[in-house]
Design an enzyme around this catalytic site. Sequence first.
Site, PDB file in Angstrom:
ATOM      1  N   PRO A  63       0.814  -1.330  -0.137  1.00  0.00           N
ATOM      2  CG  PRO A  63      -0.247  -1.182   2.119  1.00  0.00           C
ATOM      3  CD  PRO A  63       0.571  -2.066   1.313  1.00  0.00           C
ATOM      4  CG  HIS A  64       1.959   2.798  -3.343  1.00  0.00           C
ATOM      5  ND1 HIS A  64       1.729   1.437  -3.419  1.00  0.00           N
ATOM      6  CD2 HIS A  64       1.815   3.619  -4.170  1.00  0.00           C
ATOM      7  CE1 HIS A  64       1.334   1.459  -4.704  1.00  0.00           C
ATOM      8  NE2 HIS A  64       1.361   2.605  -5.352  1.00  0.00           N
ATOM      9  N   GLY A  65       0.486   5.917  -1.242  1.00  0.00           N
ATOM     10  CA  GLY A  65      -0.566   6.960  -1.695  1.00  0.00           C
ATOM     11  C   GLY A  65      -0.295   7.079  -3.162  1.00  0.00           C
TER      12      GLY A  65
END
Length: 145
Positions: A63-65
């Site tokens: 997960p990342h922005g």
Amino acid sequence: MSLSILSTANIVLNAEVENKESAIRLTGSVLVERGYVESAYIEKMLEREELTSTYMGNFVAIPHGTEDAKQSVKESGIAIIQVPGGVDFGNGNLVKLLIGIAGKGDEHLDILSKIAIVCSEEENVISIVNAASEEEILDLFEGVN
């Protein structure tokens, strides 16, 4: 302030999460607590997940922005969450290892490539999921810092 990208304080062992959203929130909260990102980054991680799953195969999600989340990144960093019981990421994809990434500028691409090398080997992922200490996990990712 210059934080190392990955340290034992960024690793959570034996986490239990109810669902994908709580898994992503936990991953983001480690990045926030350690000073890599502002709290707004967590919502951008959830937005990213809605656009396209961050499930990568081999029980791993990264997960990342979103692209516009970069303004919330203070320092490049990684959070590693070990979920031995697994969490459903949809479509029958079970995640046992969450690797949250926050990259300053274009550093996330370099970080991602190093993580991909480690996680491309399923035995490495199994070793990380079964690791009994943060140091064991840190050793497997030694090239990331």
